[in-house]
Design a protein around this motif. Structure first.
Motif, short mmCIF file in Angstrom:
data_model
loop_
_atom_site.label_atom_id
_atom_site.label_comp_id
_atom_site.label_asym_id
_atom_site.label_seq_id
_atom_site.Cartn_x
_atom_site.Cartn_y
_atom_site.Cartn_z
N LEU A 56 -1.22 -3.62 9.14
CA LEU A 56 -0.26 -3.02 8.22
C LEU A 56 1.08 -2.80 8.92
O LEU A 56 1.13 -2.36 10.07
CB LEU A 56 -0.78 -1.67 7.72
N GLN A 105 -0.13 11.42 3.81
CA GLN A 105 -0.57 12.16 4.98
C GLN A 105 -0.35 13.65 4.72
O GLN A 105 0.75 14.18 4.91
CB GLN A 105 0.18 11.74 6.24
N PHE A 139 3.63 7.24 3.08
CA PHE A 139 3.96 5.99 3.77
C PHE A 139 3.71 4.80 2.85
O PHE A 139 2.66 4.70 2.21
CB PHE A 139 3.11 5.80 5.02
N TYR A 178 0.11 5.28 1.32
CA TYR A 178 -0.78 6.26 1.92
C TYR A 178 -0.11 7.62 1.91
O TYR A 178 1.11 7.73 2.03
CB TYR A 178 -1.11 5.88 3.38
N PHE A 193 0.83 -1.19 0.00
CA PHE A 193 0.00 0.00 0.00
C PHE A 193 0.88 1.25 0.00
O PHE A 193 2.01 1.23 0.49
CB PHE A 193 -0.87 0.07 1.27
N GLU A 252 -4.86 13.26 8.36
CA GLU A 252 -5.38 11.92 8.13
C GLU A 252 -4.55 11.20 7.07
O GLU A 252 -3.93 11.82 6.22
CB GLU A 252 -6.85 11.96 7.69
N LEU A 253 -4.53 9.90 7.14
CA LEU A 253 -3.83 9.08 6.16
C LEU A 253 -4.79 8.77 5.02
O LEU A 253 -5.86 8.19 5.23
CB LEU A 253 -3.33 7.78 6.79
N GLY A 298 -8.35 7.75 10.49
CA GLY A 298 -8.73 9.04 11.01
C GLY A 298 -7.55 10.00 10.96
O GLY A 298 -6.45 9.63 10.52
N ALA A 299 -7.78 11.22 11.42
CA ALA A 299 -6.74 12.25 11.39
C ALA A 299 -5.76 12.12 12.54
O ALA A 299 -4.76 12.85 12.58
CB ALA A 299 -7.38 13.63 11.39
N PHE A 327 4.23 -0.49 8.46
CA PHE A 327 4.55 0.73 7.75
C PHE A 327 6.05 0.98 7.70
O PHE A 327 6.80 0.58 8.59
CB PHE A 327 3.92 1.94 8.47
N GLY A 328 6.45 1.70 6.66
CA GLY A 328 7.79 2.27 6.64
C GLY A 328 7.79 3.56 7.46
O GLY A 328 6.77 3.97 8.01
N GLN A 329 8.96 4.18 7.54
CA GLN A 329 9.10 5.36 8.38
C GLN A 329 8.52 6.62 7.74
O GLN A 329 8.42 7.65 8.40
CB GLN A 329 10.57 5.59 8.72
N GLY A 330 8.16 6.53 6.48
CA GLY A 330 7.59 7.68 5.81
C GLY A 330 8.64 8.55 5.15
O GLY A 330 9.77 8.66 5.62
N VAL A 368 3.53 13.76 3.80
CA VAL A 368 4.33 12.60 4.19
C VAL A 368 3.72 11.39 3.51
O VAL A 368 2.50 11.19 3.56
CB VAL A 368 4.36 12.39 5.72
N TYR A 376 -3.16 2.47 15.84
CA TYR A 376 -1.75 2.58 15.49
C TYR A 376 -1.16 3.79 16.22
O TYR A 376 -1.90 4.68 16.68
CB TYR A 376 -1.55 2.80 13.98
N PHE A 426 -5.58 6.87 1.55
CA PHE A 426 -5.20 5.71 0.75
C PHE A 426 -4.93 6.14 -0.69
O PHE A 426 -5.70 6.89 -1.30
CB PHE A 426 -6.33 4.68 0.79
#
Lengths: 116, 116
Positions: free
Chosen positions: A104, A39, A91, A37, A35, A44-45, B108-109, A106-109, A89, B35, A47
């Motif tokens: 999920l 930000q 991810f 995402y 995935f 909010e994240l 969410g945010a 995640f990577g560090q972004g 950002v 998360y 998709f």
């Protein structure tokens, strides 16, 4: 163990430049999902895309494109002709496993700054 | 369709105090995830509810964290007593697919927690 690495912590480009965000993943699962995402400053994240491990076709959506290569365990994201609104950002994330619960990893972004 | 709502957006508390974060998932979403992102690092999984049941709480840092989802609707995450290292952004996400591994999580945010 599963792991996602986004080696680029911050990237700064000038508007209209192309930019590629790197994502490298590790997993022993044969079935998994990748995935991206976004930000934005609002928090909010959002998709952007989901890819399953059996579909290596690259995908293009407007100015966004994704390059999935199982041979190098990479799922890179390219923004063509970047715009200031792309500043955010980003991810990369992975889910998978025989008992995949949707969790999920995640990577560090990567923080992308697009300057006018 | 309303998105995932989190409250409060930002909380500042003293070390040793208690804070409760709330998440309202998208209506009808059985899967709910918490998360956390600490100091610019990767977003880490805390736990996963399926309706009111805890499916996976392997990411919960310690017993100072308590998550509940009574009635399978909204969820709360309580930190008691809070420590400095608990500072970060707490994200909630939900999804409805019965095959959670293929889910696209809606986030969410986030609730930003600052412990002084």
């Amino acid at each position: 163990a599963q792991k996602v690495t986004q080696a680029q912590t911050e990237i700064s480009v000038v508007e209209k430049e192309d930019v590629t965000l790197d994502c490298v993943y590790e997993t022993r699962d044969t079935t998994y999902y990748l995935f991206w995402y976004k930000q934005p400053p609002s928090g909010e994240l959002v998709f952007l895309i989901r890819r399953n491990s059996f579909d290596e076709q690259n995908e293009i959506s407007g100015r966004y494109s994704w390059n999935f290569q199982k041979s190098t365990s990479s799922f890179n994201f390219t923004i063509t002709a970047s715009q200031v609104v792309d500043s955010a950002v980003y991810f990369c994330a992975l889910s998978g496993g025989s008992s995949n619960t949707g969790k999920l990893i995640f990577g560090q972004g990567t923080t992308l700054q697009v300057k006018p | 369709e309303a998105g995932v709502t989190q409250f409060p957006s930002h909380s500042v508390i003293e070390k040793g105090q208690t804070v409760t974060l709330r998440c309202d998932p998208i209506s009808g979403h059985d899967n709910l995830y918490w998360y956390r992102r600490v100091m610019g690092k990767e977003i880490k999984f805390l736990l996963h509810f399926v309706k009111e049941s805890k499916q996976d709480e392997s990411g919960m840092p310690n017993n100072r964290f308590l998550a509940e989802r009574t009635g399978g609707t909204y969820s709360t995450l309580k930190v008691q007593p809070a420590e400095l290292e608990d500072s970060g952004v707490y994200f909630c996400a939900s999804s409805h697919r019965q095959v959670p591994g293929a889910n696209v999580l809606t986030f969410g945010a986030g609730s930003r927690l600052t412990v002084l």
